[in-house]
Design a protein around this motif. Structure first.
Motif, short mmCIF file in Angstrom:
data_model
loop_
_atom_site.label_atom_id
_atom_site.label_comp_id
_atom_site.label_asym_id
_atom_site.label_seq_id
_atom_site.Cartn_x
_atom_site.Cartn_y
_atom_site.Cartn_z
N ILE A 1 1.40 5.20 0.54
CA ILE A 1 0.76 6.26 1.30
C ILE A 1 1.56 7.56 1.18
O ILE A 1 2.75 7.55 0.87
N MET B 1 0.85 -1.17 0.00
CA MET B 1 0.00 0.00 0.00
C MET B 1 0.90 1.23 0.00
O MET B 1 1.78 1.37 0.83
N VAL C 1 -3.44 5.52 7.62
CA VAL C 1 -4.53 6.11 6.83
C VAL C 1 -5.78 6.25 7.70
O VAL C 1 -6.42 7.30 7.71
N GLN D 1 -3.93 7.27 1.35
CA GLN D 1 -3.54 6.27 0.37
C GLN D 1 -3.33 6.94 -0.99
O GLN D 1 -4.07 7.84 -1.38
#
Length: 65
Positions: A3, A1, A39, A46
Motif C-alpha cells: 500500500i 498487500m 485502503v 493499493q
C-alpha cells in the motif's frame, strides 16, 4: 498487500507498532486485513506488485512522398 500512504497523521501516531509512515511512503509488510482496512478507509491505496508494462513506441517514418 503493498500500500501507499495517502494521509498524514499527527506526531506520535503509530501503524502496527511503528511510527506512522509519511505521505507517499509504501508499506508492504502489514497483515492483509490491516492493509485492506486502510485502503477501504481511503487512508492508503493499493500498489501493484509489478510495474505496469512499458508501451512500445514506433518511430514514425517520413511521410513526404
Amino acid at each position: 498487500m503493498k500500500i501507499r500512504i495517502l494521509v498524514a497523521m499527527p506526531d506520535g501516531a503509530v501503524l502496527h507498532d511503528r511510527p506512522w509512515p509519511a505521505v507517499g511512503d509504501t508499506v508492504d509488510d502489514l497483515p492483509t486485513a490491516v492493509a485492506a482496512h486502510l485502503v477501504a478507509s481511503e487512508v492508503a491505496e493499493q500498489v501493484a506488485d509489478t510495474p505496469p508494462p512499458t508501451r512500445r513506441t514506433s518511430k514514425k517514418g517520413d511521410s513526404s512522398g
